[in-house]
Write a protein that holds these residues in place. Sequence first.
Motif, PDB file in Angstrom:
ATOM      1  N   VAL A  81      31.346 -26.235   2.233  1.00 36.69           N
ATOM      2  CA  VAL A  81      31.029 -25.993   3.645  1.00 36.69           C
ATOM      3  C   VAL A  81      31.174 -24.515   3.983  1.00 36.69           C
ATOM      4  O   VAL A  81      30.244 -23.889   4.527  1.00 36.69           O
ATOM      5  N   LEU A  82      32.334 -23.932   3.678  1.00 36.29           N
ATOM      6  CA  LEU A  82      32.557 -22.529   4.021  1.00 36.29           C
ATOM      7  C   LEU A  82      31.625 -21.623   3.227  1.00 36.29           C
ATOM      8  O   LEU A  82      31.168 -20.587   3.736  1.00 36.29           O
ATOM      9  N   GLY A  83      31.328 -22.007   1.998  1.00 30.65           N
ATOM     10  CA  GLY A  83      30.453 -21.186   1.165  1.00 30.65           C
ATOM     11  C   GLY A  83      29.053 -21.056   1.714  1.00 30.65           C
ATOM     12  O   GLY A  83      28.350 -20.080   1.404  1.00 30.65           O
ATOM     13  N   HIS A  84      28.628 -21.998   2.523  1.00 30.46           N
ATOM     14  CA  HIS A  84      27.280 -21.944   3.092  1.00 30.46           C
ATOM     15  C   HIS A  84      27.251 -21.311   4.484  1.00 30.46           C
ATOM     16  O   HIS A  84      26.194 -21.267   5.115  1.00 30.46           O
ATOM     17  N   VAL A  85      28.395 -20.845   4.958  1.00 32.82           N
ATOM     18  CA  VAL A  85      28.418 -20.088   6.209  1.00 32.82           C
ATOM     19  C   VAL A  85      27.924 -18.664   5.905  1.00 32.82           C
ATOM     20  O   VAL A  85      28.436 -18.009   5.008  1.00 32.82           O
ATOM     21  N   PRO A  86      26.923 -18.185   6.614  1.00 31.50           N
ATOM     22  CA  PRO A  86      26.300 -16.889   6.260  1.00 31.50           C
ATOM     23  C   PRO A  86      27.141 -15.673   6.652  1.00 31.50           C
ATOM     24  O   PRO A  86      26.790 -14.913   7.555  1.00 31.50           O
ATOM     25  N   ILE A  87      28.278 -15.486   5.985  1.00 31.56           N
ATOM     26  CA  ILE A  87      29.094 -14.299   6.185  1.00 31.56           C
ATOM     27  C   ILE A  87      29.481 -13.756   4.811  1.00 31.56           C
ATOM     28  O   ILE A  87      29.490 -14.492   3.820  1.00 31.56           O
ATOM     29  N   GLY A  88      29.802 -12.480   4.753  1.00 35.46           N
ATOM     30  CA  GLY A  88      30.291 -11.906   3.505  1.00 35.46           C
ATOM     31  C   GLY A  88      29.195 -11.705   2.475  1.00 35.46           C
ATOM     32  O   GLY A  88      28.036 -12.079   2.670  1.00 35.46           O
ATOM     33  N   PRO A  89      29.554 -11.113   1.340  1.00 37.83           N
ATOM     34  CA  PRO A  89      28.556 -10.716   0.343  1.00 37.83           C
ATOM     35  C   PRO A  89      27.913 -11.867  -0.416  1.00 37.83           C
ATOM     36  O   PRO A  89      26.725 -11.812  -0.723  1.00 37.83           O
ATOM     37  N   ASP A  90      28.659 -12.924  -0.761  1.00 34.98           N
ATOM     38  CA  ASP A  90      28.056 -14.004  -1.535  1.00 34.98           C
ATOM     39  C   ASP A  90      28.900 -15.267  -1.433  1.00 34.98           C
ATOM     40  O   ASP A  90      29.950 -15.293  -0.774  1.00 34.98           O
ATOM     41  N   PHE A  91      28.435 -16.320  -2.089  1.00 39.49           N
ATOM     42  CA  PHE A  91      29.109 -17.617  -2.033  1.00 39.49           C
ATOM     43  C   PHE A  91      30.514 -17.532  -2.608  1.00 39.49           C
ATOM     44  O   PHE A  91      31.456 -18.110  -2.061  1.00 39.49           O
ATOM     45  N   ALA A  92      30.675 -16.830  -3.735  1.00 41.60           N
ATOM     46  CA  ALA A  92      31.987 -16.726  -4.382  1.00 41.60           C
ATOM     47  C   ALA A  92      33.011 -16.102  -3.435  1.00 41.60           C
ATOM     48  O   ALA A  92      34.157 -16.566  -3.348  1.00 41.60           O
ATOM     49  N   TRP A  93      32.619 -15.073  -2.726  1.00 41.36           N
ATOM     50  CA  TRP A  93      33.530 -14.408  -1.792  1.00 41.36           C
ATOM     51  C   TRP A  93      33.954 -15.358  -0.690  1.00 41.36           C
ATOM     52  O   TRP A  93      35.114 -15.371  -0.272  1.00 41.36           O
ATOM     53  N   ARG A  94      33.026 -16.185  -0.231  1.00 44.20           N
ATOM     54  CA  ARG A  94      33.359 -17.104   0.860  1.00 44.20           C
ATOM     55  C   ARG A  94      34.327 -18.195   0.399  1.00 44.20           C
ATOM     56  O   ARG A  94      35.153 -18.655   1.189  1.00 44.20           O
TER      57      ARG A  94
END
Length: 635
Positions: A81-94
Amino acid sequence: MGTSPGSTSVATAIPSRSPAHRFENDWIVAGLIFAAALILYLLTMSPSVVEGDGGELQMLSYRLGVTHPTGYPLMLMLGWVLGHVPIGPDFAWRVSLMGAIASALSMALLYLTARELRASRMTAAAAAMLLASAQRIWMHATAAEVYALADFFLLLGLWLLLRWRRGVTPLWLVTLAFGFGLTHHINIRLVGPAALVFVFLVQPDILRHPRTWLPSLATLLLPLLLYAYTPLRAGYYLARPELAGTILGVRKVIAAGFVSPHYFAGGVLSHALALDYSSGFLHSDSSLLGLEALPLYWNLLRLQVPWIVVPFALLGVIVLLRRDPKASALLLLTYGFTLLAALRFLASVGEDGDHFIPPYLLMGIWFAVGADAVIAWSQARLRWSRYVLAVLLWALVLANLWIQYPRALDRRQVTLRADSEALLSQPLPDGAVLAGAWSTITPLRYLQRVDGVRPDLWIMQADAIGFRKLIERALEDQQPLYFLRSTDAGVRTLPVPVWDSNAVTHPDTRVLNDAMTWRGYDLAATAARPGDTLPITLYWQATAPQTADWSVFIHMLDENGEKVAQLDQTPLAAFYPPSSWQPGLLLADQYELALPSDLPPGTYHLIFGAYSGDDRFDWADGRSEQPLAEIMVVP
């Protein structure tokens, strides 16, 4: 009759705060602590994928796969869920951001728990920020690891239990928090005995009130349904046709990284309870309590916070025992169970200290109580001493931040993504197998399964013994196989064997003896600087079976023929030494030559040769050494 200032004891010096006294500004202070901790963690987070378990969790949060025990279904779903929130540089960072948020929330909860135990705002806040900067807590807050969320559920459960005692929180909400904790990390079970004792101390007749404990039991067990995620997602990947079968004897769902091999070790229940991990813990030769690991615990503790925290925490234990025996029972039993389990794990399995985080957190709570007692006791004698001690207290916090912040920056894996992309950009054959250490393969799998980089490759974990088995199977199947070697020159791909002779960048033929021929070398650069590490690859081809192992030397000579650097090793010694070589196979033999940091600029010459014991081998041309290359050392 009044008590004279001189008769005030440390244990009774804290002003009485009735249960009705609510701390109206505590939510604001807790929010500030959360924000301060989160800022610290954001400043020191890795910018993308990380190595090891964190890299696995980042990838599997995206693909909703099955990770190592206990499966961590809650974390994977939250990560998705958090990984698909459009913030930060990429999915791993989220996904890493989730750990930072959980750890920051834990520090806010530590503050609120200390306040429930009547510590002052100042000491509770100082304790929270002190623990926020503890090495292990900070490390896991920025590494996409499982421990940050486990810490959150531990402190949430303890805080809610204390609020339940005051009648503020229903018991079913307490057990719900612990239930979700159990779906994340089974170490939450260690809190169970302490929580039960506390509940019976507060409400001895609770069993006579099923309307209280039945809903609580239901909310404790209900979250465990999340473990159904594991067989459902494993079944999904096992049913995919492209993942059917094996590659070099390894299930393709494992080699692809979608399902952990632990899942197949003993079934769903074994995986959820981490029984294959626990077997070494339960059947080790260490003592029952693991007390021999206490010195290691002390050494690890000193890396977290200044040593002066310990006597203040011990004082907090004494103060709380006299003032609040029921809460003391809760904390002491929790501390005892978690500490003994961590000591046992450290002594038997060699775990590196991650399981000591719950005792660290409890020590922080006691520190707040103990520091508050000292300040109150001193203020009863000298009113201005409160301000001096407050300054010293926050100086301690700032000192720990000063020490730990550079260490946190050093832990950032800034170049890992670029290094992994460079490795996968090499001209590797389609469908090749790459095998290496866990910390090496997880970022590669992330790039494969999240970013779609070289999805045709099979990347699997293997140590030297496992790689030797893979070599045997690769030779039978003529499957391209590479070992990922972590070296001072970075991660290097070592093909075993070399199926394409055109891969040799400097081909040559020199006969060592009737059974061995040298076929050339690779040397990426002929210019270097002092302190550099030169990656060198020699190529050998056996023309007859080798009767024994032998070693190779590489020397760097200056213009006067003086040796300035050298390297000696047995070719492929860790997993495929010369005595195992099959005649006709072309084999790559990698070296990393470290140059002295004080090496003067100039032209240097590389020579090499072979030897056994103290005797060098003579080559077919009569020489005992061969010229290799010329290196220019520049300032």
